[in-house]
Scaffold this motif. Structure first.
Motif, short mmCIF file in Angstrom:
data_model
loop_
_atom_site.label_atom_id
_atom_site.label_comp_id
_atom_site.label_asym_id
_atom_site.label_seq_id
_atom_site.Cartn_x
_atom_site.Cartn_y
_atom_site.Cartn_z
N PHE A 656 33.66 9.45 -17.76
CA PHE A 656 34.14 10.19 -18.93
C PHE A 656 34.60 9.30 -20.07
O PHE A 656 35.21 9.78 -21.03
CB PHE A 656 35.26 11.15 -18.51
N GLY A 657 34.32 8.00 -19.97
CA GLY A 657 34.61 7.09 -21.07
C GLY A 657 36.08 6.98 -21.42
O GLY A 657 36.44 6.90 -22.60
N VAL A 658 36.95 6.93 -20.41
CA VAL A 658 38.39 6.85 -20.65
C VAL A 658 38.74 5.48 -21.23
O VAL A 658 38.29 4.44 -20.74
CB VAL A 658 39.16 7.10 -19.34
N ARG A 659 39.56 5.48 -22.27
CA ARG A 659 40.05 4.23 -22.85
C ARG A 659 41.34 3.84 -22.15
O ARG A 659 42.29 4.63 -22.08
CB ARG A 659 40.29 4.39 -24.35
N TYR A 660 41.40 2.61 -21.63
CA TYR A 660 42.59 2.17 -20.91
C TYR A 660 42.69 0.65 -21.00
O TYR A 660 41.72 -0.04 -21.36
CB TYR A 660 42.53 2.60 -19.44
N TYR A 661 43.84 0.12 -20.68
CA TYR A 661 44.04 -1.32 -20.67
C TYR A 661 43.99 -1.82 -19.23
O TYR A 661 44.74 -1.36 -18.36
CB TYR A 661 45.38 -1.69 -21.29
N PRO A 683 34.53 0.23 -20.61
CA PRO A 683 34.20 1.60 -21.03
C PRO A 683 33.13 2.19 -20.11
O PRO A 683 32.79 1.60 -19.08
CB PRO A 683 33.66 1.41 -22.45
N ARG A 684 32.61 3.36 -20.48
CA ARG A 684 31.54 3.95 -19.68
C ARG A 684 30.38 2.97 -19.57
O ARG A 684 29.99 2.32 -20.54
CB ARG A 684 31.06 5.25 -20.30
N ALA A 685 29.83 2.86 -18.37
CA ALA A 685 28.71 1.94 -18.13
C ALA A 685 27.72 2.59 -17.20
O ALA A 685 28.09 3.26 -16.23
CB ALA A 685 29.22 0.62 -17.54
N VAL A 686 26.44 2.38 -17.48
CA VAL A 686 25.36 2.98 -16.69
C VAL A 686 24.47 1.85 -16.15
O VAL A 686 24.05 0.96 -16.90
CB VAL A 686 24.51 3.94 -17.54
N TYR A 687 24.20 1.90 -14.84
CA TYR A 687 23.37 0.89 -14.21
C TYR A 687 22.31 1.57 -13.34
O TYR A 687 22.61 2.51 -12.60
CB TYR A 687 24.21 -0.03 -13.31
N GLY A 688 21.08 1.11 -13.46
CA GLY A 688 20.00 1.61 -12.62
C GLY A 688 19.41 0.49 -11.80
O GLY A 688 19.35 -0.66 -12.25
N GLY A 689 18.96 0.81 -10.59
CA GLY A 689 18.38 -0.22 -9.74
C GLY A 689 17.38 0.35 -8.76
O GLY A 689 17.38 1.55 -8.46
#
Length: 694
Positions: A656-661, A683-689
């Motif tokens: 959900f792309g939450v902003r945090y430290y 941040p939000r990240a998408v990985y395919g393999g």
């Protein structure tokens, strides 16, 4: 999730499926955060500068082991980011099949030299009887590319072997955390004499290279964007590390009742950091302090450790009890130095009289040893289990500093410490599938090498004895467990009293660190674990399983002391920093034939922040945040050549792309005002393999 019903101590297990389906950005430390009371921050790709706490204890106050052999740095305690080793990693998810988490002091057969908050053991990937192989690759956010290959020979002429290699490169999510890493793993297993003899071994080789992002003023992040870092023309920090470790052992069944096991091991950590600071920029109107900016513009920091040791044990299986004896000898050498220059590259030029270009140049030796005895008694048809144990630990340490910029005189200081650690645990299954347990233990943590630094003479020929005392802790545990069918539940309470709590300080003008005793403290909390393999849910296709973990952790000082760097007074009742009040994790898995899906969420509660140059509370807090990850996988059978299947995987981290430290503290700017600085989390990240299995 697995919870041993009859263990007299607090234990849980992370299985292979969780490890296999993890995101390619997941580190060995990140995996742990699925369990109660584990807080892990990933400050860059590959686990750069990663911080971990376990039941509120920092990474120097709990042990991590691989096949029972300690991973913690003998001199500075932690497994990752110790002594500013910002980018050094040995264990990755390529190297282990499962993880056992022992909370609290636990029993002497599993705990280590730093086991105050607990012990985490990674079980090595083991070769199987059936041969097989796989090769795969993936790509995703931040220009992340990874590939891996594994060969399992199967049982050939009485020997099983596995070879595995994995590599990942990534530009990272800030302007200054590009990183790459390679991991090579090998294991061998040779069952002989009808299974009475077993020869085994494992070897890990890991390299990392990349940049390390710095904590930036929060105001500056809001103004310039979350990815912002100082440009390389003003500041940079580049890191390289090579780590390897090997374990070789033999298990022998002497009689039907007596077996022995002997492990030998070795390890090396070779870390180097090149940094640059534009002194004109740092001395300008820039409001915030810049690291590594003392004396000259270019710095070279190196940290090398070599370790060898042996760990024997014997187990005596009797009709109503199992007696275990064992011990460990670990010998380590450390060479740490930092050099400076007005130009690059920095060429080391140490001089016996201290006139060279070294800030410091030290050689340290530490020998750690332990012997233990433990008895596990099983009574009343195994309904009652009692496990008393005792462990004797000792340490011999010598710190030698050559004359250098911070040390006008060459000198050395040494000492020895020892401690007798008693433990006892009791588990009673009062109803079928329902058990209550309680445990008590005492343990010690010997002072880190930074406790010795100020004892070398700086203005005379004398050497001060070491004044920092070991940390001592008493641990009390009690809990309930329940099993019915596939449903498991566990709840427990822990209470740990510290004396001589370590406090670490870094002089911002020199970068020198030291460790002193900061009084006493108390750590307590409650932990809950629920899990179930639901199977089929009515008309819904496939099978479901799920888990819920909760931990409330509280850590406070129980005496007052003064922070020598900032002059702050820490009062009795003040909270220990970097300890989230509440940690919640939950996950649901779904399997339908060759399809697999998993979603897991982790909530990190609010926490007290430390001051930047000391492990003392700042009075400022950071709020909580919730992160959610999604995994989708499809296994497609194939029939060309020796290939058996193609496995397609999609991972979405921070769905959900939450902003945090990921990390934050309170520093003091150049005009004397406190400000908050932080490093943004991924941040939000998408990985395919895709992986082909043979």
């Amino acid at each position: 999730m697995k919870i041993p019903l009859k263990s007299p101590y607090t234990v849980s297990i992370i299985g292979r499926k969780t490890i296999e389906t993890a995101s390619p950005m997941t580190t060995a430390q990140d995996i742990l955060a699925r369990e109660p009371s584990i807080f892990a921050t990933n400050n860059g790709p590959g686990g750069v500068n990663q911080k971990v706490t376990y039941r509120s204890f920092n990474s120097t106050q709990f042990s991590e082991t691989f096949d029972g052999i300690g991973l913690n740095d003998a001199f500075n305690g932690a497994v990752t980011a110790q002594a500013d080793n910002d980018n050094n990693t040995l264990i990755t998810v390529n190297d282990f099949d499962s993880v056992q988490l022992y909370r609290g002091i636990n029993n002497p057969a599993v705990n280590g030299y730093d086991s105050l908050g607990g012990t985490i053991n990674y079980s090595p990937r083991t070769p199987t009887n059936t041969p097989g192989a796989e090769v795969g690759a993936g790509y995703g956010s931040f220009n992340t590319f990874n590939w891996h290959a594994t060969l399992n020979t199967g049982l050939q002429h009485g020997v099983k072997q596995i070879f595995s290699f994995a590599r990942i490169t990534s530009d990272g999510w800030t302007q200054m955390d590009k990183n790459s890493g390679s991991n090579l793993y090998y294991a061998v297993d040779a069952p002989l004499n009808g299974g009475d003899t077993n020869i085994y071994g494992s070897f890990i080789y890991n390299t990392s290279a990349g940049d390390v992002a710095q904590l930036m003023a929060v105001d500056q992040l809001y103004q310039s964007g979350d990815r912002y870092q100082l440009p390389g023309s003003d500041y940079y920090k580049q890191n390289n590390s090579t780590n390897y470790a090997g374990i070789g052992g033999i298990t022998q069944q002497i009689t039907p009742y007596l077996s022995v096991d002997v492990k030998g091991f070795f390890a090396k950590n070779d870390y180097a950091r090149n940094s640059f600071c534009n002194k004109t920029f740092a001395a300008s109107s820039y409001l915030y302090p810049v690291n590594d900016c003392s004396h000259r513009a270019y710095h070279l920091y190196s940290y090398y450790t070599g370790t060898v040791g042996v760990q024997p044990s014997a187990t005596l299986d009797l009709p109503f009890n199992t007696v275990t004896f064992g011990g460990n000898i670990t010998s380590s050498h450390l060479h740490s130095s930092e050099f400076f220059s007005a130009s690059a590259p920095v060429l080391p030029n140490p001089q016996p009289n201290g006139s060279g270009n070294d800030f410091w140049n030290e050689h340290d030796i530490r020998t750690l040893g332990s012997v233990y005895a433990q008895d596990t008694l099983s009574l009343f048809q195994n309904r009652l289990t009692i496990t008393p144990g005792v462990k004797y630990l000792w340490a011999e340490t010598k710190d030698t500093d050559q004359a250098a910029y911070y040390y006008p005189y060459t000198g050395s200081v040494s000492n020895s410490d020892h401690y007798l650690s008693p433990t006892v645990g009791v588990n009673y299954e009062f109803l079928p599938g329902a058990a209550v347990y309680a445990a008590y233990g005492q343990n010690v943590k010997f002072p880190e090498i930074t406790s010795y630094y100020n004892n070398i003479a700086t203005n005379s020929g004398t050497v001060e004895p070491v004044h920092t005392q070991p940390e001592y802790v008493k641990d009390y545990e009690a809990g309930l467990r329940y099993e019915r069918g596939t449903f498991t539940a566990s709840a427990n309470y822990y209470y740990e009293n510290f004396t001589n709590t370590f406090a670490n300080y870094t002089d911002p003008s020199t970068g020198n660190s030291t460790t002193t005793n900061g009084g006493s403290s108390r750590y307590d909390g409650e932990e809950l674990q629920l899990g179930d393999d639901f199977g089929n849910l009515g008309a819904m296709p496939g099978d479901f399983s799920g888990c819920l973990n909760y931990a409330h952790n509280n850590a406070v000082y129980t005496s007052s002391f003064v922070d020598p760097i900032n002059g702050n007074v820490i009062h009795k009742g003040d909270k220990v920093g970097q300890v989230p009040d509440n940690l919640v994790s939950a996950g649901v898995n779904w399997t339908d034939g060759n399809y697999y899906a998993a979603i897991d969420a982790r909530y990190t509660g609010s926490q007290m922040l430390y001051m930047a140059n000391s492990t003392t509370p700042s009075g400022s807090t950071q709020g909580g945040y919730l992160l959610t990850n999604l995994t989708l996988q499809d296994t497609v059978p194939v029939s060309f050549g020796v290939a058996k299947s193609l496995v397609f995987t999609l991972n979405i981290d921070n769905l959900f792309g939450v902003r945090y430290y990921a990390q934050s503290d309170v520093n003091t700017n150049n005009i004397g005002n406190n400000y908050r600085e932080a490093l943004i989390g991924a941040p939000r990240a998408v990985y395919g393999g895709v992986t082909m299995k043979f």
